[in-house]
Design a protein around this motif. Sequence first.
Motif, short mmCIF file in Angstrom:
data_model
loop_
_atom_site.label_atom_id
_atom_site.label_comp_id
_atom_site.label_asym_id
_atom_site.label_seq_id
_atom_site.Cartn_x
_atom_site.Cartn_y
_atom_site.Cartn_z
N PHE A 64 -109.42 3.28 -3.41
CA PHE A 64 -108.29 2.92 -2.55
C PHE A 64 -107.47 4.16 -2.19
O PHE A 64 -107.10 4.38 -1.04
CB PHE A 64 -107.41 1.89 -3.26
CG PHE A 64 -106.20 1.45 -2.47
CD1 PHE A 64 -106.33 0.59 -1.40
CD2 PHE A 64 -104.94 1.90 -2.82
CE1 PHE A 64 -105.22 0.18 -0.68
CE2 PHE A 64 -103.83 1.51 -2.11
CZ PHE A 64 -103.96 0.65 -1.03
N GLN A 205 -104.14 -3.30 -2.14
CA GLN A 205 -105.41 -2.82 -2.68
C GLN A 205 -106.32 -4.00 -3.00
O GLN A 205 -107.49 -4.02 -2.62
CB GLN A 205 -105.19 -1.98 -3.93
CG GLN A 205 -106.49 -1.53 -4.58
CD GLN A 205 -106.28 -0.87 -5.93
OE1 GLN A 205 -105.16 -0.69 -6.36
NE2 GLN A 205 -107.36 -0.51 -6.58
N ASN A 208 -107.63 -5.62 0.12
CA ASN A 208 -108.71 -4.85 0.73
C ASN A 208 -110.04 -5.06 0.00
O ASN A 208 -111.09 -5.22 0.62
CB ASN A 208 -108.36 -3.36 0.74
CG ASN A 208 -107.30 -3.01 1.75
OD1 ASN A 208 -106.87 -3.87 2.52
ND2 ASN A 208 -106.85 -1.77 1.76
N TYR A 209 -109.98 -5.04 -1.34
CA TYR A 209 -111.21 -5.24 -2.09
C TYR A 209 -111.70 -6.68 -1.98
O TYR A 209 -112.91 -6.94 -2.03
CB TYR A 209 -111.01 -4.84 -3.55
CG TYR A 209 -111.15 -3.36 -3.77
CD1 TYR A 209 -112.37 -2.72 -3.54
CD2 TYR A 209 -110.07 -2.58 -4.16
CE1 TYR A 209 -112.51 -1.35 -3.70
CE2 TYR A 209 -110.21 -1.20 -4.33
CZ TYR A 209 -111.43 -0.60 -4.10
OH TYR A 209 -111.56 0.76 -4.25
N GLN A 355 -113.29 3.25 -0.75
CA GLN A 355 -113.19 1.95 -1.40
C GLN A 355 -114.57 1.35 -1.65
O GLN A 355 -114.82 0.74 -2.69
CB GLN A 355 -112.33 1.01 -0.55
CG GLN A 355 -110.88 1.45 -0.48
CD GLN A 355 -110.06 0.55 0.41
OE1 GLN A 355 -109.61 -0.51 0.00
NE2 GLN A 355 -109.85 0.98 1.65
#
Length: 415
Positions: A64, A205, A208-209, A355
């Motif tokens: 990230f 974060q 996003n994951y 990422q």
Amino acid sequence: MLWLKWDLNLKIRLIGDSLFNMLFWMYFPFMALYFSEAFGKSVASMLMMVPPLVGMFAGLFGGFLADRLGRRPAMLLGSILQSVMFAIFALSPSRWLDYVAYIGVGFGGSIFTPASSAMVADVTPEKDRRMVFATFVTGRNIGAVFGPAIGSVFFIHHRTELLWTCTLVTFLYFLTIYWKIRETLPKSAEPANEKGNMGSLIIKQFRNYGLIFKDLPFAVYIIAGVMVTIAFMQLDMYLAVYVKEYVPAQPLFSFGSWSHSLDSTGIFGLMIGLNGLLFVLLAVPVTKVFEHWSDRNVFILSSVLFGLGMFLMGFTTNVWLLLVFVVIMTVGEVSRSPVTESFISKYAPADARGQYMGASNLQYSLGRFIAPATIFLSTWLPPLGVFGFIFFCTLASVALYVVLFRILPKPKPAE
């Protein structure tokens, strides 16, 4: 791609990474024994389960940071954290503080790795990535071959001096990155100056994951990687148990009345040494041989060779046959390593490469976490049954790779 034509970033990092990995392997293999003597085997076994889990989350965080702040800041943070933790380890008056420092070193390394891999992909043309990653694999494994032998002297008898050397090397690496390494984060990446507190950054974060793991081809890739990692980890797990319990002492060489024999421990050491040596010698040549193979076929061949080599060990206790099967396994293992990072670098969007690299490392963390199950299986299955389970894991990965490349979006034209 000739080494002399490499980007300066790559040249500096190949030397730095290789040197650090040499130092890493001078202390890492002895940490379980070190903490077993300090806390007892039961406590130490539980303590040693924590670093892979910490590393898993640190890798996600590092990925990230690599995409949000840049590859260089993430690498600087990881390297200075390692340097500080090595210094704490060297000065520590307490075994518990030693353990905290050990976890901190791993945490820093896990932050560093996704940014490092993303930077390799940023500055390397797609057609050359396999060979570049193979060269980095070779550098890392030189340390894995020679580090434990050197560490058996320095860690046991000169531990403080070794830890101060690690501190100095990581700090010099930090300074080199600061002065010489340029940023390679693509301009399309998300700007780092968005408003928000730490809580909102953490939420972002995980969001996003979450999106990454909803990516079906990537999720299949991770599961396939977990299955094959379970098999790879058996070199240090069930294979050690099998050789110790079932492989008798036997002559390695004999001429007339003279013979040189090895006990089970010596045979296992020879097998692991051969694996490490072949990894160093074959990483670049094997990658060159399979240079024009598709990623799909290399992944499938790797899984089949490793699983078959491991499965055949269940049929023999002869040292020379075991060494032949080690060669088969190692060719499978070596052929996969450069392709793994090359595949992610091609698949991931350039602005989210860090990422994806961090998330990709989950296959190794989860595989290492599940791998000890074979030791439990060995309590009620014969060796051939356990080796059959390991082979099944690799065949399952083959099936998943077949599915992966069927559902994979068609590649865009290379830039």
